[in-house]
Design a protein around this motif. Structure first.
Motif, PDB file in Angstrom:
ATOM      1  N   ASP A 493       0.819  -1.173   0.037  1.00  0.00           N
ATOM      2  CA  ASP A 493      -0.148   0.083  -0.152  1.00  0.00           C
ATOM      3  C   ASP A 493       0.914   1.124   0.000  1.00  0.00           C
ATOM      4  O   ASP A 493       1.733   1.489   1.103  1.00  0.00           O
ATOM      5  N   ALA A 494       0.694   2.124  -1.174  1.00  0.00           N
ATOM      6  CA  ALA A 494       1.793   3.198  -1.174  1.00  0.00           C
ATOM      7  C   ALA A 494       1.486   4.009   0.084  1.00  0.00           C
ATOM      8  O   ALA A 494       2.441   4.626   0.340  1.00  0.00           O
ATOM      9  N   GLY A 495       0.306   4.490   0.161  1.00  0.00           N
ATOM     10  CA  GLY A 495      -0.151   5.589   1.040  1.00  0.00           C
ATOM     11  C   GLY A 495       0.654   5.011   2.757  1.00  0.00           C
ATOM     12  O   GLY A 495       1.318   5.649   3.256  1.00  0.00           O
ATOM     13  N   ARG A 496       0.403   3.833   2.906  1.00  0.00           N
ATOM     14  CA  ARG A 496       0.851   3.242   4.230  1.00  0.00           C
ATOM     15  C   ARG A 496       2.632   3.142   4.241  1.00  0.00           C
ATOM     16  O   ARG A 496       2.932   3.543   5.231  1.00  0.00           O
ATOM     17  N   GLN A 497       2.945   2.664   3.113  1.00  0.00           N
ATOM     18  CA  GLN A 497       4.330   2.739   3.151  1.00  0.00           C
ATOM     19  C   GLN A 497       5.094   4.142   3.153  1.00  0.00           C
ATOM     20  O   GLN A 497       6.158   4.228   3.846  1.00  0.00           O
ATOM     21  N   VAL A 498       4.632   5.120   2.519  1.00  0.00           N
ATOM     22  CA  VAL A 498       5.191   6.427   2.814  1.00  0.00           C
ATOM     23  C   VAL A 498       5.073   6.815   4.159  1.00  0.00           C
ATOM     24  O   VAL A 498       5.882   7.580   4.626  1.00  0.00           O
ATOM     25  N   SER A 499       3.661   6.600   4.865  1.00  0.00           N
ATOM     26  CA  SER A 499       3.681   7.027   6.158  1.00  0.00           C
ATOM     27  C   SER A 499       4.753   6.349   7.188  1.00  0.00           C
ATOM     28  O   SER A 499       5.369   6.900   8.101  1.00  0.00           O
ATOM     29  N   ALA A 500       4.855   5.057   6.771  1.00  0.00           N
ATOM     30  CA  ALA A 500       5.871   4.403   7.789  1.00  0.00           C
ATOM     31  C   ALA A 500       7.183   4.907   7.564  1.00  0.00           C
ATOM     32  O   ALA A 500       8.100   5.092   8.525  1.00  0.00           O
ATOM     33  N   ALA A 501       7.709   5.226   6.028  1.00  0.00           N
ATOM     34  CA  ALA A 501       8.735   5.592   6.007  1.00  0.00           C
ATOM     35  C   ALA A 501       8.982   7.140   6.667  1.00  0.00           C
ATOM     36  O   ALA A 501      10.103   7.297   7.171  1.00  0.00           O
ATOM     37  N   LEU A 502       8.193   7.919   6.690  1.00  0.00           N
ATOM     38  CA  LEU A 502       8.111   9.143   7.116  1.00  0.00           C
ATOM     39  C   LEU A 502       8.365   9.136   8.509  1.00  0.00           C
ATOM     40  O   LEU A 502       9.247   9.948   9.195  1.00  0.00           O
ATOM     41  N   ARG A 503       7.642   8.054   9.458  1.00  0.00           N
ATOM     42  CA  ARG A 503       7.676   8.202  10.751  1.00  0.00           C
ATOM     43  C   ARG A 503       9.279   7.652  11.023  1.00  0.00           C
ATOM     44  O   ARG A 503       9.714   8.173  11.930  1.00  0.00           O
ATOM     45  N   LEU A 504       9.940   6.890  10.363  1.00  0.00           N
ATOM     46  CA  LEU A 504      11.119   6.316  10.687  1.00  0.00           C
ATOM     47  C   LEU A 504      12.153   7.758  10.428  1.00  0.00           C
ATOM     48  O   LEU A 504      13.327   7.651  10.939  1.00  0.00           O
ATOM     49  N   VAL A 505      11.912   8.431   9.173  1.00  0.00           N
ATOM     50  CA  VAL A 505      12.861   9.398   8.839  1.00  0.00           C
ATOM     51  C   VAL A 505      12.923  10.388   9.965  1.00  0.00           C
ATOM     52  O   VAL A 505      13.919  11.007  10.456  1.00  0.00           O
ATOM     53  N   PHE A 506      11.537  10.908  10.384  1.00  0.00           N
ATOM     54  CA  PHE A 506      11.228  12.016  11.435  1.00  0.00           C
ATOM     55  C   PHE A 506      11.898  11.395  12.712  1.00  0.00           C
ATOM     56  O   PHE A 506      12.551  12.186  13.563  1.00  0.00           O
ATOM     57  N   GLN A 507      11.758  10.241  13.221  1.00  0.00           N
ATOM     58  CA  GLN A 507      12.338   9.641  14.229  1.00  0.00           C
ATOM     59  C   GLN A 507      13.837   9.475  14.281  1.00  0.00           C
ATOM     60  O   GLN A 507      14.476   9.849  15.075  1.00  0.00           O
ATOM     61  N   GLY A 508      14.421   9.293  12.887  1.00  0.00           N
ATOM     62  CA  GLY A 508      16.026   9.270  12.980  1.00  0.00           C
ATOM     63  C   GLY A 508      16.333  10.792  12.902  1.00  0.00           C
ATOM     64  O   GLY A 508      17.531  11.092  13.677  1.00  0.00           O
ATOM     65  N   LEU A 509      15.826  11.604  12.195  1.00  0.00           N
ATOM     66  CA  LEU A 509      16.265  13.119  12.552  1.00  0.00           C
ATOM     67  C   LEU A 509      16.150  13.745  13.807  1.00  0.00           C
ATOM     68  O   LEU A 509      17.056  14.517  14.244  1.00  0.00           O
ATOM     69  N   SER A 510      15.065  13.170  14.552  1.00  0.00           N
ATOM     70  CA  SER A 510      14.956  13.794  15.932  1.00  0.00           C
ATOM     71  C   SER A 510      16.105  13.039  17.059  1.00  0.00           C
ATOM     72  O   SER A 510      16.607  13.737  17.764  1.00  0.00           O
ATOM     73  N   ASN A 511      16.404  11.988  16.487  1.00  0.00           N
ATOM     74  CA  ASN A 511      17.441  11.198  17.347  1.00  0.00           C
ATOM     75  C   ASN A 511      18.861  11.936  17.058  1.00  0.00           C
ATOM     76  O   ASN A 511      19.623  12.104  18.033  1.00  0.00           O
ATOM     77  N   VAL A 512      18.949  12.177  15.874  1.00  0.00           N
ATOM     78  CA  VAL A 512      20.293  13.019  15.674  1.00  0.00           C
ATOM     79  C   VAL A 512      20.425  14.244  16.203  1.00  0.00           C
ATOM     80  O   VAL A 512      21.279  14.583  16.932  1.00  0.00           O
ATOM     81  N   ALA A 513      19.180  14.915  16.156  1.00  0.00           N
ATOM     82  CA  ALA A 513      19.277  16.226  16.864  1.00  0.00           C
ATOM     83  C   ALA A 513      19.522  16.268  18.262  1.00  0.00           C
ATOM     84  O   ALA A 513      20.245  17.209  18.804  1.00  0.00           O
ATOM     85  N   GLN A 514      18.992  15.182  19.030  1.00  0.00           N
ATOM     86  CA  GLN A 514      19.019  14.874  20.386  1.00  0.00           C
ATOM     87  C   GLN A 514      20.565  14.462  20.641  1.00  0.00           C
ATOM     88  O   GLN A 514      20.887  14.817  21.824  1.00  0.00           O
ATOM     89  N   ARG A 515      20.997  13.561  19.868  1.00  0.00           N
ATOM     90  CA  ARG A 515      22.332  13.238  20.057  1.00  0.00           C
ATOM     91  C   ARG A 515      23.423  14.426  19.945  1.00  0.00           C
ATOM     92  O   ARG A 515      24.182  14.424  20.662  1.00  0.00           O
ATOM     93  N   ALA A 516      22.862  15.238  18.901  1.00  0.00           N
ATOM     94  CA  ALA A 516      24.077  16.495  18.870  1.00  0.00           C
ATOM     95  C   ALA A 516      23.833  17.432  19.899  1.00  0.00           C
ATOM     96  O   ALA A 516      24.769  17.881  20.368  1.00  0.00           O
ATOM     97  N   ALA A 517      22.623  17.705  20.490  1.00  0.00           N
ATOM     98  CA  ALA A 517      22.587  18.320  21.595  1.00  0.00           C
ATOM     99  C   ALA A 517      23.306  17.821  22.996  1.00  0.00           C
ATOM    100  O   ALA A 517      23.849  18.508  23.795  1.00  0.00           O
ATOM    101  N   ARG A 518      23.281  16.438  23.323  1.00  0.00           N
ATOM    102  CA  ARG A 518      23.770  15.839  24.213  1.00  0.00           C
ATOM    103  C   ARG A 518      25.270  15.841  24.040  1.00  0.00           C
ATOM    104  O   ARG A 518      25.859  16.396  25.150  1.00  0.00           O
ATOM    105  N   GLU A 519      25.897  15.633  22.830  1.00  0.00           N
ATOM    106  CA  GLU A 519      27.275  16.040  22.723  1.00  0.00           C
ATOM    107  C   GLU A 519      27.548  17.166  22.815  1.00  0.00           C
ATOM    108  O   GLU A 519      28.815  17.448  23.735  1.00  0.00           O
ATOM    109  N   ALA A 520      26.977  18.410  22.714  1.00  0.00           N
ATOM    110  CA  ALA A 520      27.414  19.683  23.045  1.00  0.00           C
ATOM    111  C   ALA A 520      27.275  19.860  24.280  1.00  0.00           C
ATOM    112  O   ALA A 520      28.092  20.900  25.018  1.00  0.00           O
ATOM    113  N   SER A 521      26.176  19.558  25.038  1.00  0.00           N
ATOM    114  CA  SER A 521      26.076  19.752  26.441  1.00  0.00           C
ATOM    115  C   SER A 521      27.088  19.050  27.253  1.00  0.00           C
ATOM    116  O   SER A 521      27.724  19.546  28.573  1.00  0.00           O
ATOM    117  N   CYS A 522      27.598  17.884  26.883  1.00  0.00           N
ATOM    118  CA  CYS A 522      28.542  17.129  27.694  1.00  0.00           C
ATOM    119  C   CYS A 522      29.894  17.887  27.472  1.00  0.00           C
ATOM    120  O   CYS A 522      30.677  17.883  28.524  1.00  0.00           O
TER     121      CYS A 522
END
Length: 585
Positions: A493-522
């Motif tokens: 299902d193209a719609g569900r597949q795009v939605s699942a991919a977006l969820r993973l991409v946004f989660q990855g970008l959020s994790n990268v941003a949090q890790r960058a903030a953690r590295e800077a604070s440490c």
């Protein structure tokens, strides 16, 4: 909208504009369309601060407003576009692209407009430190840079109506047309009015007119006779006699064989401009298309496709265009750089000479060989199963078109496969590819084509179904639709597949941003010390462990930046190049 997407938008607003704009933007993202009082109530900020934050968002094209009548008073509502906010993380890519194509002068103007939002050319000139008393050479240099940015649509003119929400703008136009009738509108009248409004919007979106440029005084004082039009090697019109292009604007270059000197365009100092991000996304998408075919075949195929895409950029406005304009093989060949190693990328032994003659001149023989190699590579790209490059006409060496819709699907499928491999494994990605190629299959057929045992295939199918990458369709064998008497077929299902991919991409970008903030604070004390003026002047003030730790911090930050760029490339493919109705804009 996803939770990670909201958090990412808030973080981007906070990094670029500060906590007040972040709070106002978060309220609009979370609650949608709000008026000023509701924003003040939800944020707890002073009304003046909220007004200034809304002005900043509107200035940068991230928020729109609309005024409606409620009772006896007019109320202004505000809304925000998360898609525009997400483009903030591509600022570095945009700047690198502008520097590559427009040079340092164009980059300086572009950066100024990007930082300040909507502004006039005169304001940009003042921001860059120039004034009316500057030398004629400096003023001409600035004017040429702005004119080139406008002509190539890196920046675009802005009108007051562009800050109004599109839906409200359509309703206002509809209300004006109904008022002209002088009587209550019938359903037939409403259908006619809405069709006319849609047609007008389509004409405006496809218009090739460039707003913000005007003819120079020398060109305006010309005899005004009809100009002669020729088609240049890049497929764009060349005007002879007055230095104008096909849109009625000068290109700053000679007409090449026509009489009279070409006059450069001048920019209207009173016209406001903003960055045209949709146009820049076209260039980034084209790079991904070239990289895909370069990886699939070789660098020579990527060079040929890049030359073809360059010819289509003049007529491509956004990433939602379905197909390109027609381009001939001769135009593509002339657009290939002379130092591109085409001969090593394809075997042309089975392609006969076009005229059956052998040229004794070395340069002529090389040109002929490069032309044959380019034609062979075009044939390889045309025969590709993706159907991105197709032949539109058989005249001459061939007339081609690029199907951007199919290219978007190819890039999206590649992104989904990479996410499935990263999240679940190669066997799961194999199952997704089988279902994408074979459409609907039952478990036994999936296991057969994926070359997996039936129990392992069933387990992986359920994992992919929970993640949203595959789905099932029920086919009843009887009228009572009893679950025990049904066929269950797996499909993509193209719609569900795009939605699942977006969820993973946004989660990855959020994790990268949090890790960058953690590295800077440490490492905040060490980073603050490294940025001190005395330490910058004399790095020996840092001890050996501190230098080692600083190198580790720099390496970690570089890896995080690379991961963010890669994830943003996936976001461009899934979110902007191949939009889906499963998420909002």
């Amino acid at each position: 909208m996803y939770t990670e997407q909201v958090g990412l938008c808030r973080r981007l607003l906070g990094e670029h504009y500060g906590p007040i704009v972040e709070a106002v933007g978060a309220a609009l993202i979370r609650d949608g369309r709000l008026h000023l009082g509701s924003v003040v109530q939800r944020t707890g900020l002073a009304p003046g601060s909220v007004r200034q934050a809304l002005a900043v968002l509107i200035q940068h094209g991230m928020a729109t407003h609309a005024q409606t009548r409620e009772g006896g008073r007019a109320v202004t509502y505000y809304s925000i576009s998360p898609r525009s906010i997400l483009r903030l993380q591509r600022a570095g890519l945009y700047l690198a692209l502008v520097e590559e194509r427009m040079g340092r002068d164009g980059l300086a103007v572009f950066r100024t407009i990007m930082l300040n939002g909507c502004m006039t050319a005169a304001a940009a000139r003042s921001a860059l430190g120039a004034s009316e008393r500057s030398g004629a050479a400096a003023k001409a240099k600035f004017g040429a840079a702005v004119a080139k940015l406008v002509r190539e649509r890196f920046i675009t003119a802005v009108a007051p109506r562009d800050t109004v929400t599109r839906a409200d703008r359509i309703m206002q136009e509809e209300a004006k047309e109904i008022a002209k009738l002088g009587a209550p509108a019938t359903p037939k009248d409403l259908a006619r009015i809405r069709q006319a409004i849609r047609q007008q919007e389509a004409e405006e979106s496809s218009s090739t007119a460039i707003v913000g440029l005007k003819r120079s005084a020398a060109a305006a004082a010309d005899d005004g006779g009809p100009a002669k039009v020729l088609i240049g090697p890049d497929g764009r019109p060349i005007m002879l006699g007055n230095g104008l292009d096909g849109h009625g604007h000068g290109d700053g270059q000679g007409g090449g064989g026509g009489g009279g000197d070409a006059q450069p365009d001048t920019v209207d100092d009173k016209q406001c401009f903003r960055v045209y991000y949709e146009r820049l996304d076209v260039f980034l998408r084209n790079k991904q298309i070239v990289n895909y075919f370069s990886d699939k075949y070789n660098a020579a195929a990527g060079v040929v496709l890049k030359a073809a895409l360059r010819l289509t950029e003049a007529h491509t406005r956004t990433c939602r265009d379905r197909v390109s304009e027609r381009i001939t093989a001769n135009q593509i060949i002339q657009g290939i750089p002379h130092d591109a190693p085409l001969e090593d990328g394809v075997d042309t032994g089975d392609i006969p000479h076009s005229n059956g003659s052998d040229l004794s001149d070395g340069s002529g023989a090389r040109r002929l060989q490069r032309g044959r190699a380019a034609l062979a590579l075009l044939e390889v790209l045309r025969a590709d199963a993706s159907g991105v490059l197709s032949r539109a006409d058989e005249r001459g060496a061939g007339v081609f078109r690029i199907n951007f819709e199919r290219a978007a699907g190819v890039l999206r499928d590649k992104c989904v496969d990479a996410l499935v491999v990263e999240k679940h494994g190669s066997q799961h990605a194999r199952i997704v590819r089988v279902l994408r190629d074979k459409q609907k299959l039952d478990e036994k057929a999936v296991a057969h084509f994926a070359m997996l045992p039936i129990d392992q295939c069933r387990e992986r199918l359920h994992e992919l179904s929970l993640a949203g990458f595959v789905a099932t369709v029920e086919i009843p064998r009887t009228a009572d639709r009893n679950p025990s008497r049904m066929f269950y077929l797996w499909h993509v299902d193209a719609g569900r597949q795009v939605s699942a991919a977006l969820r993973l991409v946004f989660q990855g970008l959020s994790n990268v941003a949090q890790r960058a903030a953690r590295e800077a604070s440490c490492r905040a004390p060490l980073l603050a010390k490294a940025q001190r003026e005395d330490v910058v002047a004399d790095p020996s003030l840092l001890t050996a462990p501190e230098r080692k730790e600083l190198q580790a911090a720099t390496a970690a930050r570089r890896r995080l930046d690379i991961a963010a760029v890669r994830l943003d490339g996936m976001l461009l493919v899934v979110h902007d190049v191949a939009p889906s109705p499963v998420f909002g804009t």
